[in-house]
Write an enzyme that holds these catalytic residues in place. Structure first.
Site, PDB file in Angstrom:
ATOM      1  N   LYS A 181       0.834  -1.199   0.000  1.00  0.00           N
ATOM      2  CA  LYS A 181       0.000   0.000   0.000  1.00  0.00           C
ATOM      3  C   LYS A 181       0.872   1.253   0.000  1.00  0.00           C
ATOM      4  O   LYS A 181       1.609   1.512   0.946  1.00  0.00           O
ATOM      5  CB  LYS A 181      -0.904   0.052   1.231  1.00  0.00           C
ATOM      6  CG  LYS A 181      -1.941   1.179   1.089  1.00  0.00           C
ATOM      7  CD  LYS A 181      -2.598   1.567   2.372  1.00  0.00           C
ATOM      8  CE  LYS A 181      -1.803   2.555   3.164  1.00  0.00           C
ATOM      9  NZ  LYS A 181      -1.683   3.881   2.530  1.00  0.00           N
ATOM     10  N   GLU A 255      10.543   0.636  10.055  1.00  0.00           N
ATOM     11  CA  GLU A 255      11.500   1.742   9.860  1.00  0.00           C
ATOM     12  C   GLU A 255      10.771   3.011  10.239  1.00  0.00           C
ATOM     13  O   GLU A 255       9.882   3.449   9.516  1.00  0.00           O
ATOM     14  CB  GLU A 255      11.953   1.816   8.400  1.00  0.00           C
ATOM     15  CG  GLU A 255      12.674   0.597   7.885  1.00  0.00           C
ATOM     16  CD  GLU A 255      14.059   0.427   8.465  1.00  0.00           C
ATOM     17  OE1 GLU A 255      14.541   1.333   9.189  1.00  0.00           O
ATOM     18  OE2 GLU A 255      14.666  -0.622   8.213  1.00  0.00           O
ATOM     19  N   CYS A 289      13.747  10.352   7.076  1.00  0.00           N
ATOM     20  CA  CYS A 289      13.775   9.811   8.440  1.00  0.00           C
ATOM     21  C   CYS A 289      15.180   9.885   9.026  1.00  0.00           C
ATOM     22  O   CYS A 289      15.351  10.064  10.225  1.00  0.00           O
ATOM     23  CB  CYS A 289      13.243   8.385   8.459  1.00  0.00           C
ATOM     24  SG  CYS A 289      13.931   7.359   7.184  1.00  0.00           S
ATOM     25  N   GLU A 386      10.669  14.824  15.828  1.00  0.00           N
ATOM     26  CA  GLU A 386      10.924  14.841  14.388  1.00  0.00           C
ATOM     27  C   GLU A 386      10.040  15.912  13.736  1.00  0.00           C
ATOM     28  O   GLU A 386       8.819  15.858  13.852  1.00  0.00           O
ATOM     29  CB  GLU A 386      10.573  13.457  13.819  1.00  0.00           C
ATOM     30  CG  GLU A 386      10.930  13.288  12.378  1.00  0.00           C
ATOM     31  CD  GLU A 386      10.736  11.850  11.893  1.00  0.00           C
ATOM     32  OE1 GLU A 386       9.658  11.287  12.108  1.00  0.00           O
ATOM     33  OE2 GLU A 386      11.675  11.304  11.293  1.00  0.00           O
TER      34      GLU A 386
HETATM   35  P1  NAI Z   1       2.030   7.681   8.689  1.00  0.00           P
HETATM   36  O1  NAI Z   1       2.896   6.835   9.514  1.00  0.00           O
HETATM   37  O2  NAI Z   1       0.626   7.931   9.131  1.00  0.00           O
HETATM   38  O3  NAI Z   1       1.943   7.096   7.215  1.00  0.00           O
HETATM   39  C1  NAI Z   1       2.821   6.121   6.662  1.00  0.00           C
HETATM   40  C2  NAI Z   1       2.008   5.024   5.990  1.00  0.00           C
HETATM   41  O4  NAI Z   1       1.274   4.293   6.971  1.00  0.00           O
HETATM   42  C3  NAI Z   1       0.974   5.522   4.987  1.00  0.00           C
HETATM   43  O5  NAI Z   1       0.924   4.625   3.902  1.00  0.00           O
HETATM   44  C4  NAI Z   1      -0.317   5.445   5.795  1.00  0.00           C
HETATM   45  O6  NAI Z   1      -1.470   5.310   4.996  1.00  0.00           O
HETATM   46  C5  NAI Z   1      -0.102   4.200   6.623  1.00  0.00           C
HETATM   47  N1  NAI Z   1      -0.887   4.093   7.848  1.00  0.00           N
HETATM   48  C6  NAI Z   1      -1.429   5.095   8.591  1.00  0.00           C
HETATM   49  N2  NAI Z   1      -2.075   4.585   9.661  1.00  0.00           N
HETATM   50  C7  NAI Z   1      -1.934   3.235   9.605  1.00  0.00           C
HETATM   51  C8  NAI Z   1      -2.358   2.149  10.447  1.00  0.00           C
HETATM   52  N3  NAI Z   1      -3.038   2.363  11.561  1.00  0.00           N
HETATM   53  N4  NAI Z   1      -2.007   0.895  10.094  1.00  0.00           N
HETATM   54  C9  NAI Z   1      -1.277   0.663   8.991  1.00  0.00           C
HETATM   55  N5  NAI Z   1      -0.879   1.634   8.162  1.00  0.00           N
HETATM   56  C10 NAI Z   1      -1.186   2.914   8.460  1.00  0.00           C
HETATM   57  O7  NAI Z   1       2.772   9.065   8.495  1.00  0.00           O
HETATM   58  P2  NAI Z   1       2.124  10.502   8.141  1.00  0.00           P
HETATM   59  O8  NAI Z   1       0.888  10.736   8.934  1.00  0.00           O
HETATM   60  O9  NAI Z   1       2.033  10.623   6.685  1.00  0.00           O
HETATM   61  O10 NAI Z   1       3.253  11.484   8.679  1.00  0.00           O
HETATM   62  C11 NAI Z   1       3.271  11.884  10.028  1.00  0.00           C
HETATM   63  C12 NAI Z   1       4.674  12.023  10.540  1.00  0.00           C
HETATM   64  O11 NAI Z   1       5.317  10.774  10.506  1.00  0.00           O
HETATM   65  C13 NAI Z   1       5.567  12.931   9.728  1.00  0.00           C
HETATM   66  O12 NAI Z   1       5.407  14.247  10.094  1.00  0.00           O
HETATM   67  C14 NAI Z   1       6.918  12.394  10.050  1.00  0.00           C
HETATM   68  O13 NAI Z   1       7.387  12.959  11.252  1.00  0.00           O
HETATM   69  C15 NAI Z   1       6.688  10.925  10.243  1.00  0.00           C
HETATM   70  N6  NAI Z   1       7.025  10.137   9.040  1.00  0.00           N
HETATM   71  C16 NAI Z   1       8.192   9.449   9.042  1.00  0.00           C
HETATM   72  C17 NAI Z   1       8.564   8.729   7.937  1.00  0.00           C
HETATM   73  C18 NAI Z   1       9.836   7.981   7.903  1.00  0.00           C
HETATM   74  O14 NAI Z   1      10.336   7.680   6.824  1.00  0.00           O
HETATM   75  N7  NAI Z   1      10.386   7.627   9.034  1.00  0.00           N
HETATM   76  C19 NAI Z   1       7.756   8.719   6.710  1.00  0.00           C
HETATM   77  C20 NAI Z   1       6.507   9.419   6.822  1.00  0.00           C
HETATM   78  C21 NAI Z   1       6.194  10.120   7.950  1.00  0.00           C
END
Ligand code: NAI
Ligand code: MG
Length: 482
Positions: A181, A255, A289, A386
């Site tokens: 996804k 990650e 990240c 972050e």
């Molecule tokens: P997120 O963690 O909500 O989204 C990442 C992925 O997880 C997306 O595909 C989303 O649809 C999915 N997801 C969301 N809730 C889920 C659940 N309960 N179960 C399974 N999958 C789920 O990140 P978001 O809201 O886009 O960003 C929020 C913060 O997260 C950012 O401000 C940043 O600080 C951090 N982040 C860190 C990343 C990294 O590479 N370490 C990447 C993206 C965000």
């Protein structure tokens, strides 16, 4: 005399975007029921409409992946699987410009980065893992390591196609099939990748892509037909996933976030360190990240480094991501921009001093000027949380031990950088820094052969390299092979 840059826009004619997309299940695109828009964050133009996957879509995708696993993929030799991966890698190279332009449109990152970093690394990941497919017996994981079956893979929006490659390439090389996804704001390159799977004649159901939001992701995590989960994203969602699978036998790699320390010692080559600081935090708008989001500077050189950093930051070109001269593109979404603004305002309120160069930011789209905060202390939220944007928090130190203590003082442990001309100091510091990836006199360097992952709240497991293969293979007693 200085010369102005003439506009150098990359043409978008090479991509054709459909008005609406479905899911990619069992080798075909199938229509979705509900849709949501995906936009170009640099202009707010609606690019297309993406399907919001529900339980039944996830169910069909998992069934297709399960069938492909038992009927086809697990029956092929490693050598045969490798051929498909090589074919995918070559098609990705052939279509690199198309992917680069599409990624820039949907994500907002500069074409210079998608063209020179994201897409070449994507192809490199497929080539690297293609090479492993028939050599798994020699990966140090024991005799005849076996795949788990169906891997559920959930990826973020900051490196959309690259995170797909980090997940799909090792899964397929090791003989697993996948349900992936993409993130809600950046699904288009994953859907174009589905076309590449068709072009490569990958057997139906080996790769399935279900688009949607967090609820779709949760449906994948909770599906009983999923044997292994690979997630990249926020620490909050990582914790939810860990809780959801706690009472199951599902394996997971997570990650998650970071607050990387870039430590500059007084013997560092200052001009090179300034380049490394800029690359560490302003690459990909700081949506990284492993970004070097905390600069930890030896006090005796702090003024000199900050002064040079400001001069260098004044030369960062912020604007149209499709312009080949652009260094810093658009913030990926309105939500992310709000978060960056909120955390920066907290930095002001806590007494840190903010500085940005003069930038003309467009009214349309989501933008944030490159920013530094000086006078940051360890207790400040901008030193602990972050921000995931082009915002650098600067702290100082007097002794090497103090630098290490400050660098390690966050809940994260993903990346760190060391700047010093002394080899002995680099070895000493790299042994004291609690981070999964440590760069010396460079930053944000990636290679498929190099394992990547974190300590503490930065996650579980490693991706890439030989270590990354282990996450997709049962070893020893688990295999049932004596
Ligand atoms: P997120 O963690 O909500 O989204 C990442 C992925 O997880 C997306 O595909 C989303 O649809 C999915 N997801 C969301 N809730 C889920 C659940 N309960 N179960 C399974 N999958 C789920 O990140 P978001 O809201 O886009 O960003 C929020 C913060 O997260 C950012 O401000 C940043 O600080 C951090 N982040 C860190 C990343 C990294 O590479 N370490 C990447 C993206 C965000
Ligand atoms: Mg988008």
């Amino acid at each position: 005399m200085t010369f102005e840059y003439a506009p150098a826009p990359e043409s978008r004619a090479i991509v054709s975007i459909k008005p609406k997309y479905g899911h990619f299940i069992n080798g075909s695109f199938v229509a979705g029921k509900k849709h949501f828009p995906t936009i170009n964050p640099a202009t707010e133009e609606i690019l297309s409409h993406i399907s919001l996957g529900g339980l039944s879509d996830v169910d069909k995708a998992v069934a297709a992946a399960q069938k492909a696993y038992t009927k086809t993929w697990s029956k092929l030799s490693g050598k045969e699987r490798g051929k498909y991966l090589y074919r995918i890698a070559r098609i990705l190279q052939e279509r690199a410009r198309e992917f680069a332009v599409l990624e820039t449109l949907d994500n907002g990152k500069p074409i210079r980065e998608t063209r020179d970093i994201d897409i070449p690394l994507v192809a490199a990941h497929f080539f690297y893992h293609a090479g492993w497919a028939d050599k798994l017996d020699y990966a140090g994981l024991g005799h005849s390591p076996q795949p788990y079956g169906v891997a559920g893979q959930i990826i973020p929006w900051n490196f959309p196609l690259l995170m797909l490659a980090w997940k799909v390439a090792p899964a397929l090389a090791t003989g697993n099939t996948v349900v992936l996804k993409p993130a809600e704001t950046t699904s288009l390159t994953a859907l174009l990748f589905a076309e590449v799977c068709q072009q490569a004649e990958l057997p139906d159901g080996v790769v399935n892509i279900v688009t949607g939001d967090g609820s779709t992701g949760a449906a994948i995590v909770n599906h009983p037909g999923i044997h292994k989960i690979a997630f990249t994203g926020s620490t909050d969602v990582g914790k939810k996933i860990a809780r959801a699978i706690a009472s199951t036998d599902k394996k997971a790699t997570l990650e998650l976030g970071g607050k990387g320390a870039n430590v500059v010692f007084d013997d560092a080559p200052v001009d090179e360190a300034v380049e490394g600081i800029v690359n560490g935090i302003f690459f990909n708008q700081g949506h990284v990240c492993c970004a070097g989001s905390r600069l930890i500077l030896q006090e005796s050189i702090a003024d000199e480094v900050i002064e040079k950093l400001k001069v260098r930051m004044s030369k960062i070109r912020v604007g149209d991501p499709l312009d080949k001269n652009t260094d810093l593109g658009a913030i990926n979404s309105k939500e992310q921009l709000v978060k960056i603004k909120e955390l920066s305002a907290i930095g002001d309120a806590e007494g840190a001093e903010r500085w940005s160069p003069q930038c003309n930011l467009s009214d349309k789209g989501f933008w944030f000027a490159p920013t530094i905060f000086t006078g940051v202390t360890q207790a400040h939220r901008i030193a602990q949380e972050e921000i995931f944007g082009p915002v650098l928090s600067i702290l100082t130190f007097r002794t090497p031990q103090e630098a290490m203590d400050k660098a390690n003082n966050t809940p994260f442990g993903l990346s760190a950088g060391i700047w010093s001309e002394k080899g002995s100091r680099i070895f000493w510091a790299s042994q004291h820094l609690k981070a999964g990836v440590i760069w010396a006199n460079t930053f944000n360097k990636f290679d498929p052969a190099s394992p990547f992952g974190g300590y503490k709240e930065s996650g579980w497991g490693r991706e890439g390299g030989k270590h990354g293969l282990a996450a997709y293979l049962k070893t020893g007693k688990e295999t049932g092979v004596k």
